[in-house]
Write a protein that holds these residues in place. Structure first.
Motif, PDB file in Angstrom:
ATOM      1  N   THR A 127       0.830  -1.205   0.000  1.00  0.00           N
ATOM      2  CA  THR A 127       0.000   0.000   0.000  1.00  0.00           C
ATOM      3  C   THR A 127       0.867   1.259   0.000  1.00  0.00           C
ATOM      4  O   THR A 127       0.518   2.256  -0.628  1.00  0.00           O
ATOM      5  N   LEU A 128       2.002   1.218   0.711  1.00  0.00           N
ATOM      6  CA  LEU A 128       2.911   2.368   0.720  1.00  0.00           C
ATOM      7  C   LEU A 128       3.464   2.636  -0.678  1.00  0.00           C
ATOM      8  O   LEU A 128       3.505   3.773  -1.144  1.00  0.00           O
ATOM      9  N   ARG A 129       3.866   1.576  -1.355  1.00  0.00           N
ATOM     10  CA  ARG A 129       4.402   1.732  -2.703  1.00  0.00           C
ATOM     11  C   ARG A 129       3.331   2.204  -3.676  1.00  0.00           C
ATOM     12  O   ARG A 129       3.584   3.041  -4.544  1.00  0.00           O
ATOM     13  N   ALA A 130       2.124   1.681  -3.525  1.00  0.00           N
ATOM     14  CA  ALA A 130       1.028   2.107  -4.406  1.00  0.00           C
ATOM     15  C   ALA A 130       0.723   3.587  -4.230  1.00  0.00           C
ATOM     16  O   ALA A 130       0.502   4.310  -5.211  1.00  0.00           O
ATOM     17  N   SER A 131       0.716   4.057  -2.995  1.00  0.00           N
ATOM     18  CA  SER A 131       0.444   5.472  -2.735  1.00  0.00           C
ATOM     19  C   SER A 131       1.547   6.356  -3.322  1.00  0.00           C
ATOM     20  O   SER A 131       1.274   7.416  -3.879  1.00  0.00           O
ATOM     21  N   GLN A 132       2.788   5.916  -3.209  1.00  0.00           N
ATOM     22  CA  GLN A 132       3.905   6.701  -3.744  1.00  0.00           C
ATOM     23  C   GLN A 132       3.847   6.775  -5.272  1.00  0.00           C
ATOM     24  O   GLN A 132       4.070   7.837  -5.857  1.00  0.00           O
TER      25      GLN A 132
END
Length: 290
Positions: free
Chosen positions: A255-260
């Motif tokens: 989820t962190l990578r998707a948001s970035q």
């Protein structure tokens, strides 16, 4: 009144359906990315998120914006894109204006033009470029990311051909009124050539925003990396060391990578519709007709 034949209507229907399908195929991965970024950790890690978020939350975005390295990289990319695009358009437009003149006005035009064209066929290479940046003392500076790509011969040629479509009578009338070449360039060529300039500006902005390799080479400090280089290390190399351990602890890296990734793509997605009307006709048609 224009009469639309049956074959024309069938072609238009087929064309619209095809373009709609292509648009959906292009936007679907980005939409899925957004849904993953808005989901909670467990369903995202399990791969259960499809077209709707599961366990809707903005936690991934809040944690992303808590990361000082991410915010610093975002600011570096904004500076690089704004300054790089402005400098590139200024240099390329002036070069294109000079090279658009006939040889009777600019006698050395062909020599300079071939000098530019040769650089499209041959380049110094990666190692000489690195040594040059090192000797100039530009390592770990913003100029190391901007100066090497300031002059684009491809863009110069596009602008050159567009400037040639401007009627010579406009410039001759300005010269009669006492205008200089600089005044003619600023007051006549630039306003008329806004479609081409806006289109090439968009190309340049996308190039600066998405460039990551030069940042990995010329920038050593993680706080000074542009956003594309930062995302490359975090997502492609799966190096989460640039995140505060307290931020990534017990959090889904997916989820962190998707948001970035979504935040990184958002600025260009917002700018593109503004320049869309120029982009459509920018390089296709001339600015005016004689």
């Amino acid at each position: 009144m224009y009469y639309k034949t049956m074959s024309y209507r069938i072609f238009s229907l087929f064309n619209n359906v095809l373009l709609t399908i292509i648009s959906i195929v292009c936007l679907l991965p980005l939409y899925h990315l957004l849904m993953v970024s808005l989901s909670s950790s467990a369903p995202a890690n399990a791969g259960l998120v499809t077209f709707w978020p599961i366990g809707f939350t903005f936690e991934a975005y809040s944690k992303t914006f808590e990361n000082a390295n991410f915010l610093s990289s975002l600011w570096v990319s904004v500076q690089r894109t704004v300054l790089g695009t402005a400098l590139a358009m200024a240099v390329n437009a002036v070069a294109a204006y000079a090279l658009s003149k006939e040889t009777r006005i600019f006698r050395a035009r062909n020599i300079y033009l071939w000098y530019f064209v040769v650089t499209m066929l041959f380049s110094g290479g990666l190692i000489p470029g690195y040594i040059l940046i090192l000797k100039l003392g530009l390592m770990n500076t913003l100029m190391a990311l901007i100066l090497p790509v300031t002059v684009s011969v491809y863009n110069v040629i596009l602008l050159l051909n567009f400037f040639r479509t401007v009627p010579k009578e406009l410039e001759e009338a300005a010269f009669i009124d006492g205008a200089s070449h600089l005044r003619s360039f600023v007051s006549i060529y630039l306003p008329i050539s806004m479609p081409a300039i806006a289109t090439i500006s968009l190309f340049t902005m996308v190039m600066h925003w998405n460039a990551y390799f030069d940042g990995l080479i010329y920038i050593k400090e993680s706080m000074d990396l542009p956003l594309a280089s930062f995302l490359q290390t975090v997502i492609v190399q799966a190096d989460m060391s640039k995140f505060d351990p307290s931020i990534v602890a017990n959090k889904s890296q997916r989820t962190l990578r998707a948001s970035q990734i979504f935040i990184g793509a958002l600025p260009i997605l917002l700018v593109y519709p503004i320049l869309q009307r120029y982009f459509v006709k920018g390089i296709v048609i001339g600015a005016v007709k004689e």
